[in-house]
Enzyme design. Structure first.
Site, PDB file in Angstrom:
ATOM      1  CG  ASN A 288     -85.074  -4.221  12.687  1.00  0.00           C
ATOM      2  OD1 ASN A 288     -84.073  -4.624  12.133  1.00  0.00           O
ATOM      3  ND2 ASN A 288     -85.576  -4.896  13.609  1.00  0.00           N
ATOM      4  CB  CYS A 375     -90.228 -11.263  12.752  1.00  0.00           C
ATOM      5  SG  CYS A 375     -89.406 -12.726  11.780  1.00  0.00           S
ATOM      6  CB  SER A 376     -86.079  -8.950  11.274  1.00  0.00           C
ATOM      7  OG  SER A 376     -86.241  -8.372  12.374  1.00  0.00           O
ATOM      8  CG  ASP A 377     -84.064 -11.384   8.139  1.00  0.00           C
ATOM      9  OD1 ASP A 377     -84.187 -10.469   6.943  1.00  0.00           O
ATOM     10  OD2 ASP A 377     -83.067 -11.447   8.763  1.00  0.00           O
ATOM     11  CE  LYS A 417     -80.130 -17.687   8.618  1.00  0.00           C
ATOM     12  NZ  LYS A 417     -79.123 -16.851   7.971  1.00  0.00           N
TER      13      LYS A 417
END
Lengths: 602, 748
Positions: A288, A375-377, A417
Site C-alpha cells: 500500500n 485497515c486501508s480506509d 460504504k
C-alpha cells in the site's frame, strides 16, 4: 417443523417474505391475487411466465411486478410455489435464448440475486413479452440508472416505534462513561469538513485540540483520523479506529500524527505501549505504500506495537462468497462437500476475522492496553473488527437494541460504504466496489450466537431479517455511503428505518434463552472445527436442506407458555373457592402429560 | 500384531492358564503391593478382583493449560484392569461439574487396558510407537486411547528400573494376545459374586422365548412369524441365539439343514405387515451336486416366503455393492487420527486443512452411505410394502448395523431408553455381532478390529443431532455407551456370540462348583453413574407419545403401540407377484452361479423411488413418534463433536455450547414442575411425579461446551488463538494484491 417458522411468517407475511423458502402452504390466499402490497407500493405490470424452479421443475404462473417486488403466483394449483422477491435483491438481469432458441423453456430471463439465488423465467417468444418484462424489471430494480427513487423513498409504512431514534451518539457515549477526564466529544466534524465519511460527533483525547485533529487528518487516508469506538468500563483502555497513515514510498512522517498517537497512549497509564492492529496481511500493508498508504513504522512510532491480522481485502471476500454460491446453489455439492467448502475459504476468512477480533478484545480486557485498529480506509475490515470485539466485550451490544446501536454506530455512522458494497439500485453488477463485508460480519455474529446460545437477545431470524433488508431497499437504514450523504438526503425524514420494523415485532426476533450478562466477556472458538457454514442463510432456498426447526427453542417456549398458564391458574385458584372447580380444569399430573397438551398449538 | 503367544482362536477353550510370559513376576507384584501400602499418599482403589501388576513413582502427567504444559507429579500404575495415574496432590484437575458426572468405575486418570489404542515413546524428542520388547526406554510415554484421550507421561525423573517395569508392563498388558478366560470380566464377576441385575432395568434381553414372543406381539408380527427353540443349548449352531424367529411355515429341519444358514430370520415387522429379515450365506461349494442341493434348498425357502400372506421379497446383499469391513476399518483409522492430537500446534496446523482431512478420511461419507442404504430399505418396507431380506456372510456385521438403523428410524419404541437398549440386545448381542473380535479385546487379530458398532452409534448420533426431541436418550448417553465398549466388567460387549457367553459361564460354574457367575450388563447404568449423573443421559426434550385411548390398554408390557404417520405413497399392488415368482427362480440360479452378488435389483430405479420417498417425507412436518428419516446432504452429516472433540482443550467453548441452553431448559422445567405441584396441592390430588432436574447444570453459563467430559478444563478465561496462520490462497493472489479502493493521491 416447518410449520412453526411458517407461522412466524403468518403474523407478518409481508415483512418476512424472503426469509422463508418457497411457500407451499398457500398462506396468502386471502390476499389479493396480485400479491401483498405495502403502503406506497404500486403495481406496474403482470405477465404469464414459466418459472423454472431448480428444485421442483418448471411451474406455470403469473408474474406481478410492482415498484417494490416481483411476485409469482402459480396458475396450476394452490400448492404451487410462490416467489416474493424485493427488486432490491436483484443484481443482474440477463436475457437467455434468442430468436433461434429451440429447446423448451430456453427463451426468457435469468435473474441473479444478491441473496445467492437465481431466478429463471421462460417466456413466450411472440409479442415482445420478454422485452417488456426486461425493461420494467430493469427500470425498477436499478432505479438509480433511470432517475427513479429507491422504494424506500416511496414507502409509506407506519410503525409504532421509530427506529431512527434508536441511536443517539451522545447517549451511547454517555453509557460508556464519556466524556471523562481523558476523553472529550468533539464537534470539529459537525459539518463533515474534517472528514466527509465520519460522523458529526467524534470522541477524541482531551489533550488533542481540534486543530491537532485537522493536522492529523492530512496524514490519514481519507482524513479518517484515530477516534474512540469503545472504552472499557473498568480499566478504561480504549478501542480506537482509523485509516492507514499516508506513509507512501518515501516513508513520510507526520509529527502531528505521532504526537496524537502518543496522546492516545497516555490516556491509559497501565501500559507503556499503544497496540496497533493493522487488519491487512503484512505484504499488503507494505504494498500500500506504493499508492501513498502504509503502516506505522517502528522508527516513527516507537511506543506502538504493530501487528498484522492477515485479513484479506474486499475482492478476496467477494470471490470467496462467489465460490460459496457455486457449491450451494442451485444444488448442494454432494460428493466432495467438505473439500469444496474448504476451497471457498469462506470459513477460513471468518476464522481470521474472529481471531483478529479476539486479539483486539483480549488486548483491551486482559492486556489493559488501548488498541488502534485500521485497515486501508478503515471502513470495511476495521468496522468488522471493532464491532466484533465490542460484541465480545460488552454485553449491551448483545441485546437487540444494543446490536442495532452497534450497527448504527460502527457501520452506518462511521461510513461503511453500504451503497457501494451492495450496489443499491445500481445496474453495474460487476462493480469491483461490491463486496459482502457486512454479510461476513453478520456471519461472524451468527457463529458467536451458535457458540453462545444464551448470550444474545436476538435470534437467527433477526440476523436473516437484517440481511434481507440490507438488499431490499424498503428501508433507509442501509442506503448511501456515509452520514453526510444521509443528512443531505434527509434520509431519516424521508424513509423508514429497518429497526422500526424489528422493534415493533420484537417477539419474533427474541431468543428465549437469552440471559443478560453485561459484563461477561465471550470469546468464541475460532477453530474451523467449530465454525459452520450458515446453512439456514446460504442454503435456505433449497427445500432439501430444511431450515433447522430449533426444537430446543420450541420446547422452551412451550414451557414458558405452560408456566404462564399455571401462574394464571394459580391466581384463579387463589381467587375462587376450591369446590367450584370442575374436573375438566384439572391440570395434568405428570411431566409426561405436559407435552401432549402443549403440542396442540403447533 | 505381536508375534507373541500362540493363542487358540475359539473362545470356549478350557485352559485357564495364561499363555503369555509375564514381564512381571508374581513376586514382583507382591513387593509392589507392599510398597503401596507403605506409602499410602494417594490410595489406589482397586475394584473387586483387580490386581496391581506394576507401578512407577515420580511420573509427571502433563496437563495443558493456556498453551503451557503443567506437570503433575504422581504414580503411574498398571493393574489387570487399567492403567491409572495417582497424582500426589490429589486430583488437581478435578472440578465441580466433573465430579458430578463421575464414572464410578473409570476415573479421569484411569485408562482401562482395553481402551488403550496405541502407545508411543518419546526418545530425544522423537515419537515412536512402542511394541514388544524394548531395547531402550523412552523419556516420555504417550498413550492414545480408544475414547480419543491422549495422555502424556514424563518418565525422566523416574528410576530406571521402574521405567522398565512400568513401560514393559503396560506394553505387555495392552498389546499381547489374551485368552478369553483371562479377561478381567471373569475375575471381577468371581469377586463380586451374585450381584443381581438391577430389577428396574426393563431392557429386553432376548434370551428367552418369551422376549421374542413379546417383540412379535409388539410389532404385530406374530401372524406370520413364530419363535423357534430348535437351537436351545446351541444344538444347531454356535452363531445363532438359543431362540429366534422365523416365518411360520418354515420347518425345523430347514433350520438344521445348513446349521441355520440360508434361512430367513426375522428382525422386525413393519406396521403394514412387511418385515425385515436377515440371512447368512450358505457355505461355499464347488461341487455341482452340492450346489444343486443348495439350489433346491433355497428354492424351497423362497417358495415358502413368497407365497401369500408373505409380501414380495427384496434382497439386499450387503457383502457386495455396499461398504466392506476393510473400508470401515481404514476409514476410521484415518478419522480417529484427526482427534488424537498431541499438541496445540498440531491442533492448529491441522485446522487449516480440517475439511479436506475430514473428507479424505471418508468416515462421514461412510455414515452417509449407511443412512442412505437404510432409507432405501425403509422405502421398500414402508412405501412398496415389500419384505426386505438382508444377506451377509454371517449376518452379524452390516446386517446388525442396517437392521437396527432401520428400526431406529421406523419404530419410535427403539428411540426410547429401554427400546434402544433392547434393540442393541436383539440385533447386536443376540444377533451374534463379534464384539470381542471387532473391538480386538483379546489382541488376537488386528485385521478383525472394525468399529461397526461405533459406526452404528455415530449414525444414530446423526439422527439424535438432527431430531433431538425424538429420542429419550441424549448424545451423552451415546458417548458413554461407546466408552462402555472398553470396560471389561460388563458382559455385553465382551463376547462374540450368546453361545460363547453361555458356555464360558456354564463351565466356570461347574469347575468351581459354586453358583454360576453373574455378569453385569452395561444396561445397568447405576454401576457406572450415580442417579444424579444419569439424568444427563436422559433427554429433557423427549416427550412420550400421548396415549390416545386409555381404555384400550392391553398388556402392561404392551405399552408402545406404534402409529406411523407417513402418508403412504401408493404401494405397489400385487398383480406383479406372479412375475416376481419367476424372477425368484432366476435369482436363485444367479445366487448359486455367481454367488450372491447379482441378486440386487437394478438399483437405479430404486434410488429414484427412495429419492422421491425421502423428499416427500422431508417436505412434511416431522412426527417425532413416527417414521424418522435423517437428512443426508453433505452439510447435514456432521462430526460427533461430543465424542471426538471432548478432550481437546483448544476446542472448548468456555461458557458456551449446547449445555447452556439445556441448563435453561431444565431450569424452566423445574419451575413448571413446582407450579404444577402447587396447583395440585390445591386440588388435593395425588402426589406429583417428581422430575429429576439435575443440579449439575446450575449456572450452566459457566460450563464449557465439552461438558460433561472435558478432562483438561481450562480455568482461565483466556481465549485460545490459532498459532498457525493463513494457508496460501490458491490462484487468488491477483485479488489479494489489489487495493480495496483507488487511493486518490492528488491532495496528499
Amino acid at each position: 417443523m416447518a410449520s412453526s417458522s411458517a407461522s412466524d411468517c403468518d403474523a407478518h407475511p409481508v415483512e418476512r417474505e424472503s426469509m422463508r423458502k418457497v411457500s407451499q402452504d398457500g398462506v396468502r390466499q386471502d390476499m389479493s391475487k396480485s400479491g401483498p402490497r405495502l403502503p406506497g407500493e404500486s403495481a406496474i405490470t403482470d405477465k404469464e411466465v414459466i418459472y423454472i424452479c431448480p428444485f421442483s421443475g418448471p411451474v406455470k404462473g403469473r408474474l406481478y411486478i410492482t415498484n417494490y417486488r416481483l411476485y409469482l403466483r402459480s396458475l396450476e394449483t394452490d400448492l404451487a410455489p410462490i416467489l416474493d422477491v424485493p427488486l432490491g435483491v436483484i443484481s443482474r438481469i440477463e436475457k437467455m435464448g434468442g430468436v433461434t432458441s429451440r429447446g423448451e423453456n430456453s427463451y426468457g430471463l435469468d435473474i441473479t440475486c444478491k441473496d445467492l439465488r437465481n431466478l429463471r423465467f421462460a417466456l413466450k417468444q411472440e409479442g415482445h413479452s420478454r422485452r417488456d418484462i426486461f425493461d420494467v424489471l430493469t427500470r425498477h430494480a436499478f432505479p438509480l440508472a433511470y432517475n427513479l427513487p429507491l422504494f424506500a423513498f416511496v414507502n409509506e409504512e407506519k410503525f409504532k416505534v421509530d427506529g431512527w431514534a434508536i441511536y443517539n451518539p451522545v447517549e451511547e457515549y454517555r453509557r460508556q462513561g464519556l466524556p471523562d477526564r481523558h476523553w472529550r466529544i468533539s464537534f470539529v466534524n459537525q459539518r463533515y469538513e474534517l472528514c466527509d465519511t465520519y460522523p458529526a460527533l467524534l470522541v477524541v483525547p482531551y489533550r488533542a485540540s481540534d486543530d491537532d485533529l485537522r493536522r492529523v487528518a492530512t496524514f490519514r487516508s481519507r482524513n479518517r483520523i484515530p477516534v474512540l469506538s469503545w472504552i472499557h468500563p473498568e480499566n478504561r483502555a480504549a478501542i480506537m479506529r482509523c485509516s492507514q497513515p499516508l506513509v507512501g514510498v518515501g516513508g513520510k512522517r507526520s509529527r502531528d500524527d505521532e504526537r496524537y498517537l502518543d496522546i492516545i497512549r497516555e490516556t491509559n497509564k497501565q501500559t507503556s505501549k499503544l497496540t496497533i492492529y493493522d487488519a491487512r496481511p503484512g505484504v499488503n500493508a507494505v504494498a500500500n505504500k506504493a499508492t501513498g498508504g502504509g503502516y506505522e513504522g517502528e522508527d516513527a512510532y516507537p511506543h506502538a506495537e504493530l501487528s498484522f491480522l492477515d485479513i484479506h481485502n474486499i475482492h478476496v471476500m467477494r470471490e470467496s462468497l462467489r465460490r460459496v454460491r457455486d457449491i450451494v446453489y442451485p444444488h448442494v455439492e454432494e460428493a466432495h462437500w467438505l473439500s469444496s467448502l474448504e476451497s471457498t475459504h469462506w470459513l477460513e476468512h471468518i476464522k481470521l476475522l474472529l481471531t483478529g477480533a479476539i486479539r483486539v478484545a483480549d488486548k483491551v480486557a486482559s492486556g489493559l492496553s488501548s488498541v488502534l485498529v485500521h485497515c486501508s480506509d478503515g471502513w470495511d475490515r476495521t468496522a468488522q473488527l471493532t464491532t466484533l470485539a465490542m460484541l465480545m466485550l460488552d454485553g449491551f451490544y448483545r441485546s437487540i437494541e444494543g446490536f442495532e446501536i452497534l450497527v448504527q454506530k460502527e457501520w452506518i455512522s462511521f461510513g461503511h460504504k453500504f451503497s457501494s458494497r451492495i450496489g443499491h439500485g445500481d445496474k453495474n453488477h460487476a462493480d469491483a466496489d461490491r463486496s459482502p463485508i457486512f454479510l461476513q460480519f453478520i456471519d461472524c455474529v451468527w457463529q458467536m450466537t451458535k457458540q453462545f446460545p444464551t448470550a444474545f437477545e436476538f435470534n437467527e431470524c433477526f440476523l436473516v431479517a437484517i440481511l434481507d433488508h440490507l438488499y431490499s431497499c424498503r428501508f433507509g437504514t442501509f442506503l448511501l455511503n456515509c452520514e453526510a450523504a444521509r443528512e443531505r438526503q434527509r434520509l431519516a425524514e424521508r424513509t423508514v428505518s429497518v429497526w422500526s420494523l424489528i422493534n415493533s415485532n420484537k417477539d419474533e426476533f427474541t431468543n428465549p434463552f437469552y440471559a443478560r450478562e453485561s459484563n461477561r466477556v465471550i470469546y468464541p472458538v475460532t477453530s474451523v472445527r467449530h465454525l459452520e457454514l450458515w446453512v439456514n442463510y446460504y442454503i435456505r432456498w433449497n427445500p432439501r436442506i430444511r431450515q433447522q426447526p430449533h426444537p430446543m427453542e420450541q420446547r422452551y417456549n412451550e414451557l414458558l407458555a405452560l408456566r404462564d398458564d399455571y401462574i394464571k391458574k394459580l391466581e384463579e385458584l387463589q381467587l375462587a373457592t376450591p369446590t367450584k372447580l370442575t374436573d375438566s380444569s384439572t391440570p395434568p399430573s405428570g411431566s409426561a402429560q405436559i407435552a401432549p397438551r402443549m403440542q396442540t398449538h403447533f | 500384531m505381536l508375534g507373541k503367544g500362540g493363542v487358540g482362536g475359539g473362545g470356549g477353550t478350557k485352559a485357564p492358564k495364561p499363555s503369555f510370559v509375564s514381564y512381571v513376576r508374581p513376586e514382583e507384584i507382591h513387593t509392589n503391593e507392599k510398597e503401596v501400602t507403605e506409602k499410602e499418599e494417594v490410595t489406589l482403589h482397586l475394584l473387586p478382583g483387580e490386581q496391581l501388576l506394576c507401578e512407577a513413582s515420580t511420573v509427571l502427567k502433563y496437563v495443558q493449560e493456556d498453551s503451557c504444559q503443567l506437570g503433575i507429579c504422581g504414580r503411574l500404575v498398571c493393574t489387570d484392569f487399567r492403567i491409572s495415574f495417582l497424582g500426589d496432590e490429589g486430583s488437581a484437575v478435578d472440578n465441580g461439574a466433573e465430579t458430578h458426572f463421575k464414572n464410578k468405575i473409570i476415573g479421569v486418570n484411569d485408562i482401562p487396558l482395553h481402551c488403550v489404542d496405541q502407545i508411543y515413546g518419546v526418545f530425544d524428542e522423537k515419537k515412536k510407537p512402542l511394541f514388544g520388547q524394548l531395547k531402550k526406554y523412552p523419556e516420555k510415554l504417550v498413550i492414545h486411547c480408544k475414547d480419543l484421550r491422549v495422555l502424556h507421561f514424563c518418565l525422566r525423573y523416574t528410576k530406571e528400573e521402574e521405567v522398565k517395569r512400568i513401560v514393559s508392563g503396560i506394553i505387555h498388558h495392552t498389546q499381547s494376545p489374551k485368552l478369553l478366560k483371562r479377561l478381567f470380566l471373569f475375575s471381577y464377576a468371581a469377586a463380586v459374586h451374585g450381584t443381581a441385575a438391577d430389577p428396574r432395568n426393563c431392557t429386553v434381553m432376548f434370551d428367552t422365548p418369551k422376549d421374542w414372543c413379546w417383540e412379535l406381539e409388539r410389532t404385530k408380527g406374530s401372524v406370520k412369524y413364530k419363535t423357534v427353540s430348535v437351537n436351545e443349548g446351541y444344538r444347531v449352531c454356535d452363531r445363532l441365539p438359543a431362540y429366534f424367529v422365523v416365518p411360520t411355515p418354515l420347518l425345523e429341519d430347514d433350520v438344521k439343514r445348513f446349521q441355520g444358514r440360508g434361512i430367513p430370520i426375522w428382525c422386525w415387522s413393519c406396521h403394514n405387515g412387511s418385515a425385515l429379515l436377515k440371512m447368512s450365506a450358505l457355505p461355499k461349494e464347488q461341487d455341482d451336486s452340492a450346489l444343486q442341493i443348495q439350489k433346491s434348498f433355497l428354492d424351497g425357502i423362497y417358495k415358502t416366503i413368497h407365497r401369500p400372506p408373505y409380501e414380495m421379497v427384496k434382497t439386499e446383499d450387503l457383502s457386495s455393492n455396499f461398504l466392506s469391513l476393510q473400508e470401515i476399518q481404514s476409514s476410521y483409522c484415518k478419522f480417529k487420527q484427526l482427534f488424537l492430537i498431541d499438541s496445540s500446534s498440531e491442533f492448529w496446523d491441522t485446522d487449516v486443512k480440517w475439511f479436506s482431512l475430514l473428507e479424505s478420511s471418508g468416515w462421514l461419507d461412510i455414515i452417509r452411505r449407511c443412512l442412505k442404504r437404510a432409507i432405501e430399505i425403509i422405502e421398500c418396507l414402508e412405501a412398496q410394502n415389500m419384505n426386505v431380506l438382508l444377506l451377509e456372510e454371517n449376518a452379524s456385521d452390516l446386517c446388525c448395523l442396517l437392521s437396527s438403523l432401520v428400526q431406529v428410524m421406523m419404530d419410535a419404541h427403539c428411540r426410547t431408553w429401554t427400546g434402544f437398549q433392547s434393540l442393541i440386545q436383539k440385533e447386536w448381542v443376540m444377533g451374534g455381532h463379534s464384539f470381542l473380535d471387532r473391538c480386538n479385546h483379546l489382541h488376537q487379530s488386528d485385521k478383525e478390529e472394525v468399529p461397526v458398532f461405533l459406526l452404528f452409534l455415530d449414525c444414530v448420533w446423526q439422527l439424535v443431532h438432527q431430531h433431538p426431541p425424538a429420542f429419550e436418550f441424549t448424545e451423552t448417553y451415546l458417548t458413554v455407551l461407546s466408552d462402555s465398549l472398553y470396560i471389561p466388567i460388563f458382559s455385553t460387549f465382551f463376547f462374540n456370540s450368546p453361545h460363547q457367553k453361555d458356555t464360558n459361564m456354564g463351565r466356570e460354574s461347574l469347575d468351581a462348583q459354586s453358583k454360576p457367575l453373574t455378569l453385569l450388563t452395561v444396561w445397568d447404568w447405576s454401576v457406572q453413574f450415580e442417579p444424579k449423573a444419569q439424568t444427563l443421559l436422559r433427554n429433557p426434550l423427549y416427550v412420550e407419545k400421548p396415549k390416545l385411548d386409555k381404555g384400550q390398554r392391553k398388556g402392561s408390557r404392551f405399552k408402545h403401540q406404534r402409529q406411523l404417520s407417513l402418508p403412504l405413497t401408493q404401494s405397489k399392488s400385487s398383480p406383479k407377484r406372479g412375475f416376481f415368482r419367476e424372477e425368484t427362480d432366476h435369482l436363485i440360479k444367479n445366487l448359486l452361479g455367481k454367488r450372491i452378488s447379482k441378486l440386487i435389483n437394478s438399483s437405479d430405479d430404486l434410488q429414484d423411488n427412495s429419492r422421491e420417498f425421502y423428499d416427500n417425507w422431508h417436505s412434511k412436518p416431522t412426527d417425532y413418534h413416527g417414521l424418522l428419516l435423517p437428512h443426508i446432504e453433505g452439510p447435514e452429516i456432521k462430526v460427533w463433536a461430543q465424542r471426538y472433540l471432548r478432550w481437546i482443550p483448544e476446542a472448548q467453548i468456555l461458557g458456551g455450547g449446547r449445555v447452556a441452553t439445556m441448563g435453561k431448559l431444565l431450569e424452566m422445567m423445574e419451575e413448571v414442575q413446582s407450579l404444577q405441584e402447587k396447583i395440585e396441592a390445591r386440588h388435593h390430588r395425588q402426589e406429583a411425579i417428581h422430575v429429576q432436574a439435575p443440579g449439575l447444570l446450575r449456572n450452566s453459563a459457566r460450563l464449557s461446551s465439552l461438558f460433561p467430559f472435558a478432562m483438561h478444563q481450562r480455568h482461565s478465561a483466556k481465549p485460545v488463538l490459532p498459532t498457525s496462520g493463513w494457508k496460501a490462497l490458491g490462484g487468488e493472489d491477483d485479488l489479494a494484491k489489489r487495493e480495496d479502493e483507488f487511493v486518490d493521491l492528488g491532495d496528499v
